[in-house]
Motif scaffolding. Structure first.
Motif, short mmCIF file in Angstrom:
data_model
loop_
_atom_site.label_atom_id
_atom_site.label_comp_id
_atom_site.label_asym_id
_atom_site.label_seq_id
_atom_site.Cartn_x
_atom_site.Cartn_y
_atom_site.Cartn_z
N ASN A 187 36.04 41.05 38.27
CA ASN A 187 37.46 41.39 38.42
C ASN A 187 38.14 41.52 37.06
O ASN A 187 37.75 40.87 36.09
N ALA A 213 37.52 43.92 41.78
CA ALA A 213 38.93 44.28 41.88
C ALA A 213 39.57 44.45 40.50
O ALA A 213 39.06 43.94 39.50
N HIS A 214 40.66 45.20 40.47
CA HIS A 214 41.45 45.39 39.24
C HIS A 214 40.61 46.01 38.13
O HIS A 214 40.55 45.49 37.01
N HIS A 231 35.43 42.81 47.29
CA HIS A 231 36.80 43.02 46.82
C HIS A 231 36.84 44.23 45.88
O HIS A 231 36.22 44.21 44.81
N GLN A 233 40.06 45.95 45.58
CA GLN A 233 41.49 46.28 45.51
C GLN A 233 41.92 46.62 44.08
O GLN A 233 41.31 46.20 43.10
N ASN A 234 42.96 47.46 44.02
CA ASN A 234 43.56 47.86 42.75
C ASN A 234 42.57 48.54 41.81
O ASN A 234 42.38 48.15 40.66
N ARG A 262 38.26 44.42 50.91
CA ARG A 262 39.63 44.67 50.46
C ARG A 262 39.65 45.95 49.63
O ARG A 262 38.95 46.08 48.62
N MET A 263 40.47 46.91 50.10
CA MET A 263 40.64 48.17 49.39
C MET A 263 42.11 48.50 49.18
O MET A 263 42.46 49.65 48.85
N ASP A 264 42.96 47.52 49.35
CA ASP A 264 44.39 47.72 49.13
C ASP A 264 44.64 47.98 47.63
O ASP A 264 43.89 47.54 46.77
N GLY A 265 45.69 48.73 47.35
CA GLY A 265 46.01 49.06 45.96
C GLY A 265 45.22 50.23 45.41
O GLY A 265 45.24 50.46 44.19
N ASN A 266 44.53 50.97 46.29
CA ASN A 266 43.83 52.19 45.89
C ASN A 266 44.58 53.41 46.45
O ASN A 266 45.32 53.28 47.44
N GLY A 286 43.65 47.77 53.63
CA GLY A 286 44.10 48.86 52.78
C GLY A 286 45.14 49.72 53.48
O GLY A 286 45.72 49.31 54.51
#
Length: 288
Positions: A187, A213-214, A231, A233-234, A262-266, A286
């Motif tokens: 991350n 992530a990130h 993970h 995300q982002n 988790r794929m939120d922030g894409n 997401g």
């Protein structure tokens, strides 16, 4: 009668002279004694003043105060010091967290080290020689350094390594990872899809937790079937396919282990790819 009178007068005069002489001697002797006493007192006062001055000087310079003239040892490179002077070494574990002065390279580890925690330092690079003799490592944590380069083969001999954290660094690509990894955390780096080889995780047959992530990934890398937690995300992922998590040539395929994605922030809108998740037991987190 006249003779007696004269004798009496003479006796009175003689007595007066004796008394006068005795008084003068007494006053002279007393004067000298007073002068002696005063001189003695003055000497005592001066002696007390000298003693107090000496005591005060010792009070200002305690016995355990180091001599200012002695040279101050320079602060050297921490890599020149034994690791267990810079870090905390317990049985099988080495803790090198926020080392002062700054730690800029991987420290030399005692043999049979199982766990290394080198978080929040200034380590810039991991070389192929850093772990050459330490094959017993099971967990390494480099979170919060400034690592931008890892040489190929840096982890090649770590056949017992199960957990590796490279989070919060400056990596743009990943090296070959140990085959027995169970948990890998990268991350908060600068990873892009071209910096991760297509088979980077394929041979990790025990990998259960993958954290990417990130970063700056444009696509989902190939994920082993053993992974339970993923993970992503982002990142910059803009699309997925049926083969991202499932198998396009097997409509009955069920991915048995994956229970958290988790794929939120894409930028990807997951609702546009309904057939990409039919093999999953739960939908990714997401935008839909």
């Amino acid at each position: 009668m006249g003779t007696r009178l004269r004798m009496l007068i003479s006796a009175v005069i003689f007595a007066s002279w004796v008394l006068s002489a005795s008084g003068a001697h007494y006053h002279t002797h007393r004067h000298h004694r007073l002068e002696d006493v005063a001189l003695t007192e003055e000497i005592d006062v001066r002696a007390q003043r000298n003693k107090k001055a000496t005591d005060d000087s010792y009070a200002l310079l305690p016995a355990d105060t180091p001599d200012d003239s002695s040279p101050v040892p320079p602060v050297g490179d921490p890599s020149d010091l034994p690791t267990c002077l810079l870090c905390v070494c317990l049985t099988g574990s080495v803790y090198c967290e926020e080392v002062d002065p700054d730690m800029t390279s991987v420290p030399a580890l005692p043999k049979e080290t199982n766990y290394l925690y080198a978080r929040y330092n200034k380590i810039k690079k991991i070389t192929a020689k850093d772990f050459g003799d330490i094959v017993t490592l099971k967990r390494i944590d480099f979170t919060g350094n400034i690592i931008s380069e890892i040489e190929d083969g840096a982890f090649a001999k770590l056949t017992m390594l199960e957990e590796l954290s490279l989070a919060e660094n400056q990596l743009v690509k990943l090296p070959m990872l140990p085959a027995k990894l169970v948990c890998f955390n990268a991350n908060h780096n600068k990873l892009r899809t071209k910096g991760i080889k297509s088979n980077a995780f394929k041979k990790l047959s025990k990998l259960a937790h993958l954290y990417l992530a990130h970063n700056e990934l444009e696509a989902v890398p190939l994920i082993p079937e053993t992974v339970r937690t993923l993970h992503l995300q982002n990142n910059n992922i803009s699309s997925v396919t049926v083969d991202t998590f499932c198998k396009s040539n097997d409509t009955y395929y069920i991915r048995p282990n994956m229970n958290e994605i988790r794929m939120d922030g894409n930028p990807v809108i997951l609702g546009q790819y309904p057939t990409s998740f039919i093999c999953l037991q739960s939908l990714p987190i997401g935008r839909y």
